[in-house]
Write an enzyme that holds these catalytic residues in place. Sequence first.
Site, PDB file in Angstrom:
ATOM      1  N   ALA A 116       3.359   9.392  -4.006  1.00  7.43           N
ATOM      2  CA  ALA A 116       3.650  10.355  -5.049  1.00  7.43           C
ATOM      3  C   ALA A 116       2.765  11.576  -4.985  1.00  7.43           C
ATOM      4  O   ALA A 116       3.215  12.710  -4.983  1.00  7.43           O
ATOM      5  CB  ALA A 116       3.777   9.568  -6.380  1.00  7.43           C
ATOM      6  N   LEU A 156       1.031  -1.267   0.045  1.00  6.82           N
ATOM      7  CA  LEU A 156       0.099  -0.158   0.015  1.00  6.82           C
ATOM      8  C   LEU A 156       0.982   1.318   0.035  1.00  6.82           C
ATOM      9  O   LEU A 156       2.153   1.187   0.169  1.00  6.82           O
ATOM     10  CB  LEU A 156      -0.761  -0.048   1.308  1.00  6.82           C
ATOM     11  CG  LEU A 156      -0.419  -0.304   2.598  1.00  6.82           C
ATOM     12  CD1 LEU A 156       0.439   0.749   3.088  1.00  6.82           C
ATOM     13  CD2 LEU A 156      -1.519  -0.728   3.533  1.00  6.82           C
ATOM     14  N   SER A 157       0.405   2.394  -0.112  1.00  5.95           N
ATOM     15  CA  SER A 157       1.000   3.568  -0.218  1.00  5.95           C
ATOM     16  C   SER A 157       1.014   4.302   1.135  1.00  5.95           C
ATOM     17  O   SER A 157       0.267   4.017   1.739  1.00  5.95           O
ATOM     18  CB  SER A 157       0.282   4.777  -1.137  1.00  5.95           C
ATOM     19  OG  SER A 157       0.115   4.335  -2.472  1.00  5.95           O
ATOM     20  N   HIS A 170       6.991   3.811 -10.714  1.00  7.57           N
ATOM     21  CA  HIS A 170       7.453   2.652 -11.415  1.00  7.57           C
ATOM     22  C   HIS A 170       8.573   3.000 -12.552  1.00  7.57           C
ATOM     23  O   HIS A 170       9.239   4.156 -12.493  1.00  7.57           O
ATOM     24  CB  HIS A 170       6.290   2.035 -11.663  1.00  7.57           C
ATOM     25  CG  HIS A 170       5.336   1.299 -10.757  1.00  7.57           C
ATOM     26  ND1 HIS A 170       5.768   1.037  -9.455  1.00  7.57           N
ATOM     27  CD2 HIS A 170       3.990   1.248 -10.738  1.00  7.57           C
ATOM     28  CE1 HIS A 170       4.773   0.770  -8.622  1.00  7.57           C
ATOM     29  NE2 HIS A 170       3.979   1.150  -9.402  1.00  7.57           N
TER      30      HIS A 170
END
Length: 282
Positions: A113, A59-60, A151
């Site tokens: 991000a 997860l972030s 990514h």
Amino acid sequence: MTERLIQLGHSPDPDDAFMFYALAEGRIDTGEFRFVHLLRDIETLNRWATEGRLEITALSVHAYAYLTDRYRLLPHGASMGERYGPIVVAREPMDPAELPARRIAVPGRLTSAFLALQLAVGAIAEPVIVPFDRILDAVADGEVDAGLVIHEGQLTYERHGLGLVIDLGEWWADATGGLPLPLGANAVRRDLGEETGRRLSALLRESIAFGLDHRAEALAHAARYGRGLDGTLADRFVGMYVNERTLDYGEDGRAAVAELLRRGYDAGLIDRRPDVEFVDEG
């Protein structure tokens, strides 16, 4: 021995594939646990985590702010940028100060991000949610003014004729006196209990260590998720996000998680100040 099914969610990208190679290919003994790998983009995994759908999930770090009641962070498996990280790219030269008023393709509102971008330049008025693997095309085709790239696109954006607007890893390091930028994390569901959480944590750490110790074969497995990366670039990308820090956050890595979420809260981008809790492996 009764088999225990564990659903493990992670992104279909080279660094996660590298981390979980040993689990996916049966290269380590998992005892009574049988892992089922579910590969989804990070925003889907963030959404699933709000439902507690998976026993273990990537997860972030941003999303974790809203998940502390369901999950605890594992002390390894983090993706961190050491003066590098997500980037914003555009077709034409652009000042980062212009970004809040532009149409920006982003991979998800709960991604780290996106949080870092807004901390760097201010709230984005018109984010456009685009799957992470389509963002470069969306920018190149003129669907949006700029794109927030995570990514492997961090290494391939120039092939699309795009230029760099801001590197959020560099911005964060300068803003925090050199802390790494925490992006992705692995977490285990709380209701499994502390003992099971520790045992699963140890297995995931063993998988990461196996990949680092058997780099060539783990890279060969990870390469199938590289989306245009040749062997050299795949090796470089994996090295950026799977390394000794992936085995353990370190004190500064844990501090970076708390700092990112604190700054998000102070800026009004996160509506709660979460207590960051890691599994204690004993």
